[in-house]
Scaffold this active site. Structure first.
Site, PDB file in Angstrom:
ATOM      1  N   HIS A  35      14.278 -29.346 -50.288  1.00 53.31           N
ATOM      2  CA  HIS A  35      13.439 -29.148 -51.481  1.00 53.31           C
ATOM      3  C   HIS A  35      11.959 -29.126 -51.087  1.00 53.31           C
ATOM      4  O   HIS A  35      11.221 -28.201 -51.460  1.00 53.31           O
ATOM      5  CB  HIS A  35      13.706 -30.272 -52.473  1.00 53.31           C
ATOM      6  CG  HIS A  35      12.852 -30.237 -53.705  1.00 53.31           C
ATOM      7  ND1 HIS A  35      13.356 -29.938 -54.952  1.00 53.31           N
ATOM      8  CD2 HIS A  35      11.532 -30.497 -53.899  1.00 53.31           C
ATOM      9  CE1 HIS A  35      12.377 -29.985 -55.845  1.00 53.31           C
ATOM     10  NE2 HIS A  35      11.260 -30.330 -55.235  1.00 53.31           N
ATOM     11  N   GLU A  36      11.523 -30.119 -50.338  1.00 51.68           N
ATOM     12  CA  GLU A  36      10.115 -30.197 -49.965  1.00 51.68           C
ATOM     13  C   GLU A  36       9.741 -29.116 -48.951  1.00 51.68           C
ATOM     14  O   GLU A  36       8.638 -28.561 -48.998  1.00 51.68           O
ATOM     15  CB  GLU A  36       9.792 -31.587 -49.407  1.00 51.68           C
ATOM     16  CG  GLU A  36       9.980 -32.725 -50.404  1.00 51.68           C
ATOM     17  CD  GLU A  36       9.100 -32.584 -51.640  1.00 51.68           C
ATOM     18  OE1 GLU A  36       8.047 -31.906 -51.562  1.00 51.68           O
ATOM     19  OE2 GLU A  36       9.460 -33.139 -52.688  1.00 51.68           O
ATOM     20  N   HIS A  39       8.866 -25.930 -50.827  1.00 47.73           N
ATOM     21  CA  HIS A  39       7.487 -25.926 -51.332  1.00 47.73           C
ATOM     22  C   HIS A  39       6.513 -25.531 -50.223  1.00 47.73           C
ATOM     23  O   HIS A  39       5.631 -24.684 -50.414  1.00 47.73           O
ATOM     24  CB  HIS A  39       7.103 -27.322 -51.841  1.00 47.73           C
ATOM     25  CG  HIS A  39       7.741 -27.713 -53.136  1.00 47.73           C
ATOM     26  ND1 HIS A  39       7.802 -26.884 -54.230  1.00 47.73           N
ATOM     27  CD2 HIS A  39       8.310 -28.880 -53.529  1.00 47.73           C
ATOM     28  CE1 HIS A  39       8.392 -27.514 -55.236  1.00 47.73           C
ATOM     29  NE2 HIS A  39       8.716 -28.723 -54.830  1.00 47.73           N
TER      30      HIS A  39
END
Length: 225
Positions: A35-36, A39
């Protein structure tokens, strides 16, 4: 930002349960790290090197997992990963649209992971490959896949809430015209309070999130299975 919490009948996803602890640790580490990374990757592609320069453009979970946030999500009602630093001033092109892309990247990656894990689980369950595995190995793989599917669905739904500091708040803010920025700035201090209500009043959290969670979960299941 990757964040999630406990609600209703899904309490074991984000709460202490010794029997499933190992499976959930593996599932959360994978979900939070990717997820990170998503980004950071999208921000880098748009021209912002901030995350890369701070060592966040990596799939190494050590760079993304916040120890306290991980402990909280395994033993309590909520938790978090380390948010990726982003500087929209470095973006090429439309900066507001860039923030939408960066913010949406994390939840979308959780949705992709949910689909991928369910597909993997279906393929393995119908494959002769696992027939020669010892029982403990198949149990480990099967349960990690199952928890990864459910956890990634939950992360996708929760992080799309239009409540600061979640990704959904940034997506909505930067999709709307600039004249609404003041509204989001005024509402931002109340975001933590709203999240606390969702976390510590299970009925409220279930009302807001349980339906969408089940709908997304069932939709993916119908497509794959």
């Amino acid at each position: 930002m990757s964040c999630s919490f406990t609600w209703g009948g899904e309490a074991l996803l984000f709460n202490f349960d010794l029997d499933t602890l190992l499976y959930r640790i593996i599932a959360f580490v994978i979900a939070f790290a990717i997820h990170e990374w998503a980004h950071a990757f999208v921000a880098y592609k748009l021209g912002d090197n901030t995350a890369r320069d701070q060592g966040r453009l990596t799939l190494n979970p050590i760079s993304h997992v916040e120890p306290l946030g991980m402990l909280m999500i395994l033993f309590g009602p909520f938790g978090w990963a380390r948010p990726v630093p982003v500087n929209a001033f470095h973006f090429r092109g439309n900066r507001r649209l860039g923030m939408v892309y960066v913010s949406a990247a994390g939840p979308i990656m959780n949705l992709i992971l949910a689909v991928a894990f369910l597909e993997l689980g279906v393929l393995l369950s119908h494959s002769s490959v696992v027939s020669g595995w010892p029982d403990w190995a198949w149990t480990l793989v099967r349960d990690v896949i199952g928890w990864s599917f459910n956890i990634n669905v939950a992360l996708f739904v929760f992080n799309l809430l239009p409540v600061a500091p979640l990704d959904g708040s940034k997506i909505l803010r930067y999709i709307l015209p600039r004249r609404y920025d003041h509204f989001f700035e005024r509402m931002e201090p109340y975001g933590t309070f709203i999240l606390l209500l969702l976390i510590f009043i299970p009925a409220f959290g279930a009302l807001i999130l349980y339906g969408p969670y089940r709908w997304v979960q069932q939709a993916i299941y119908n497509i794959i299975v």
